[in-house]
Write a protein that holds these residues in place. Structure first.
Motif, PDB file in Angstrom:
ATOM      1  N   UNK A   1      56.951  62.263  17.488  1.00  0.00           N
ATOM      2  CA  UNK A   1      55.994  62.791  16.524  1.00  0.00           C
ATOM      3  C   UNK A   1      56.759  63.439  15.368  1.00  0.00           C
ATOM      4  N   UNK A   2      57.162  62.630  14.384  1.00  0.00           N
ATOM      5  CA  UNK A   2      57.977  63.113  13.278  1.00  0.00           C
ATOM      6  C   UNK A   2      57.148  64.022  12.381  1.00  0.00           C
ATOM      7  N   UNK A   3      57.678  65.208  12.092  1.00  0.00           N
ATOM      8  CA  UNK A   3      56.937  66.182  11.304  1.00  0.00           C
ATOM      9  C   UNK A   3      57.474  66.356   9.893  1.00  0.00           C
ATOM     10  N   UNK A   4      58.760  66.024   9.648  1.00  0.00           N
ATOM     11  CA  UNK A   4      59.310  66.230   8.314  1.00  0.00           C
ATOM     12  C   UNK A   4      60.559  65.380   8.122  1.00  0.00           C
ATOM     13  N   UNK A   5      60.868  65.093   6.843  1.00  0.00           N
ATOM     14  CA  UNK A   5      62.068  64.332   6.521  1.00  0.00           C
ATOM     15  C   UNK A   5      62.583  64.786   5.159  1.00  0.00           C
ATOM     16  N   UNK A   6      63.905  64.883   5.012  1.00  0.00           N
ATOM     17  CA  UNK A   6      64.530  65.180   3.719  1.00  0.00           C
ATOM     18  C   UNK A   6      65.687  64.217   3.516  1.00  0.00           C
ATOM     19  N   UNK A   7      65.998  63.951   2.237  1.00  0.00           N
ATOM     20  CA  UNK A   7      67.094  63.056   1.898  1.00  0.00           C
ATOM     21  C   UNK A   7      68.112  63.786   1.038  1.00  0.00           C
ATOM     22  N   UNK A   8      69.382  63.595   1.356  1.00  0.00           N
ATOM     23  CA  UNK A   8      70.479  64.208   0.617  1.00  0.00           C
ATOM     24  C   UNK A   8      71.197  63.144  -0.182  1.00  0.00           C
ATOM     25  N   UNK A   9      71.253  63.335  -1.509  1.00  0.00           N
ATOM     26  CA  UNK A   9      71.920  62.351  -2.365  1.00  0.00           C
ATOM     27  C   UNK A   9      73.357  62.736  -2.666  1.00  0.00           C
ATOM     28  N   UNK A  10      73.698  64.044  -2.582  1.00  0.00           N
ATOM     29  CA  UNK A  10      75.055  64.482  -2.838  1.00  0.00           C
ATOM     30  C   UNK A  10      75.998  64.043  -1.732  1.00  0.00           C
ATOM     31  N   UNK A  11      77.191  63.591  -2.110  1.00  0.00           N
ATOM     32  CA  UNK A  11      78.128  63.090  -1.112  1.00  0.00           C
ATOM     33  C   UNK A  11      77.653  61.755  -0.571  1.00  0.00           C
TER      34      UNK A  11
ATOM     35  N   UNK B   1      62.017  70.686   7.816  1.00  0.00           N
ATOM     36  CA  UNK B   1      63.426  70.618   7.480  1.00  0.00           C
ATOM     37  C   UNK B   1      63.540  70.681   5.963  1.00  0.00           C
ATOM     38  N   UNK B   2      64.480  71.498   5.474  1.00  0.00           N
ATOM     39  CA  UNK B   2      64.585  71.762   4.041  1.00  0.00           C
ATOM     40  C   UNK B   2      65.982  71.469   3.532  1.00  0.00           C
ATOM     41  N   UNK B   3      66.048  70.790   2.394  1.00  0.00           N
ATOM     42  CA  UNK B   3      67.325  70.565   1.711  1.00  0.00           C
ATOM     43  C   UNK B   3      67.530  71.712   0.737  1.00  0.00           C
ATOM     44  N   UNK B   4      68.358  72.675   1.113  1.00  0.00           N
ATOM     45  CA  UNK B   4      68.604  73.832   0.269  1.00  0.00           C
ATOM     46  C   UNK B   4      69.592  73.489  -0.827  1.00  0.00           C
ATOM     47  N   UNK B   5      70.601  72.718  -0.499  1.00  0.00           N
ATOM     48  CA  UNK B   5      71.577  72.208  -1.452  1.00  0.00           C
ATOM     49  C   UNK B   5      72.203  70.969  -0.819  1.00  0.00           C
ATOM     50  N   UNK B   6      73.085  70.304  -1.556  1.00  0.00           N
ATOM     51  CA  UNK B   6      73.728  69.114  -1.005  1.00  0.00           C
ATOM     52  C   UNK B   6      74.591  69.454   0.204  1.00  0.00           C
ATOM     53  N   UNK B   7      74.919  70.736   0.352  1.00  0.00           N
ATOM     54  CA  UNK B   7      75.767  71.168   1.460  1.00  0.00           C
ATOM     55  C   UNK B   7      74.995  71.888   2.563  1.00  0.00           C
ATOM     56  N   UNK B   8      73.705  72.152   2.353  1.00  0.00           N
ATOM     57  CA  UNK B   8      72.974  72.979   3.323  1.00  0.00           C
ATOM     58  C   UNK B   8      71.604  72.379   3.628  1.00  0.00           C
ATOM     59  N   UNK B   9      71.362  72.109   4.916  1.00  0.00           N
ATOM     60  CA  UNK B   9      70.090  71.596   5.408  1.00  0.00           C
ATOM     61  C   UNK B   9      69.628  72.525   6.525  1.00  0.00           C
ATOM     62  N   UNK B  10      68.417  73.070   6.393  1.00  0.00           N
ATOM     63  CA  UNK B  10      67.908  74.041   7.353  1.00  0.00           C
ATOM     64  C   UNK B  10      66.671  73.500   8.075  1.00  0.00           C
TER      65      UNK B  10
END
Length: 375
Positions: free
Chosen positions: A217-227, A267-276
């Protein structure tokens, strides 16, 4: 046996090198400094959207509640016009950072403009069948926005002039609720998290293909473009998926998180280096993709001990402030400032949330690398 011991030593040294210098005894890297409440009643906050180029966080909730607050000083806020009494569930900034789309129940699709902090209907509720719209994301060039509903319908939308919008239903969703959508610039794709169908991918021609992960049961998704580009999805049953892109092949790696008691919610992409990753009861973990591991960041033990009105509620928004500070927002409208633990209280490494491998699969995706529009 010596090779096994050497491997374990290498992993420990790698973790030690990544560990911050200030870690509380309970494993938290952060502590709550202070908090305040948005209002006397529960506003039912569902989402907080931010953009690197904007100083304003768009906050939406129950019965049309919407405010814009200063990213660094959230007590500075501007109530947005009350044009809907439906629950607002998700929002996303246009890549240009000047406007945002807000979606919600009863076919609510609203547009927010930073220039004058106005809010207006972006399209009629009839154009999306009066469905409960619970996910929205702009593609990387800002030409189309994708909207997902609770009954599994996926739409693409773009401005059509004179304040109207073009709405196109998309086939292939399978009728499963769309939980979340996020997009990448390179490869030029958008990823879709579904409650039952798994993880889907929308290519540059707006074709939806299911990559894998059905049954969670997927609740959230984020994508990181940096790196190295990667997308990370979280499910309420503690599955975590990483979707990687290499040489035209989309690879999905699923694992199960163990070592904590909460239910992952977002799940939150705070920056290209930080996923919470946030969980309920209130807890936050930091995920380092591509083999970096998942670690405690703000434990429920610390939240309960520090109180500040956060304990017992659900964290629905988190963003970076100034000088390593972060802000969190709860569903009942508590806003709290998080600051790094002071140097000197460190007790060792943060607690590692173990990941048990569940499976790996790849699916060919031809032509997804192009960033050019199909128009």
């Amino acid at each position: 046996m010596p090779s096994i011991m050497a491997a374990r030593l290498l992993v420990f040294l790698m973790l030690l090198g990544m560990a911050p210098t200030a870690i509380a005894e309970d494993g938290s890297l952060m502590r709550i400094d202070h908090s305040f409440t948005l209002m006397e009643y529960d506003p039912g906050i569902e989402d907080a959207a931010m953009h690197p180029a904007s100083n304003w966080v768009v906050v939406v909730g129950a019965e049309g509640y919407a405010v814009s607050m200063d990213k660094s000083s959230p007590s500075t806020m501007i109530p947005l016009a009350d044009i809907s009494d439906s629950d607002l569930l998700d929002s996303d900034y246009h890549p240009g950072g000047n406007t945002a789309l807000i979606v919600g129940e009863n076919g609510s699709v609203l547009r927010y403009a930073i220039s004058d902090h106005s809010i207006e209907r972006a399209t009629s509720a009839q154009s999306v069948g009066y469905d409960t719209m619970q996910a929205v994301s702009w593609n990387a060039n800002g030409e189309w926005a994708y909207l997902g509903s609770s009954d599994g319908t996926l739409y693409r939308m773009r401005p059509a002039g004179n304040g109207s919008s073009e709405i196109v239903p998309m086939p292939g969703t399978g009728g499963s609720p769309i939980s979340s959508i996020d997009c990448l610039p390179e490869p030029f794709v958008c990823l879709v998290a579904s409650a039952e169908e798994g993880i889907g991918m929308i290519d540059r021609d707006h074709v939806l293909s299911w990559v894998g992960g059905s049954g969670s049961s997927w609740s959230d998704i984020v994508c990181r473009s940096g790196g190295v580009p990667v997308c990370i999805a979280i499910s309420m049953d503690r599955s975590i998926a990483e979707i990687e892109f290499e040489s035209g092949v989309v690879g999905l790696n699923m694992q199960t998180l163990e070592g904590f008691e909460g239910t992952p919610r977002s799940i939150s992409l705070i920056s290209s280096e930080q996923i919470l990753i946030t969980a309920t009861p209130a807890e936050i973990m930091e995920h380092r993709p591509l083999g970096g591991g998942t670690f405690t960041w703000l434990t429920n033990e610390a939240i309960v001990g520090q109180s500040f009105g956060v304990s017992g509620s659900t964290i629905t928004g988190v963003w970076a402030g100034d000088s390593g500070d972060h802000w969190i927002m709860t569903r009942d409208g508590t806003v709290a400032l998080l600051v790094p633990e002071e140097v000197g209280v460190a007790q060792g490494l943060p607690k590692l949330v173990t990941m048990l491998s569940f499976g790996i699969m790849g699916v060919m995706a031809i032509g997804i690398w192009s960033t050019r529009s199909s128009r």
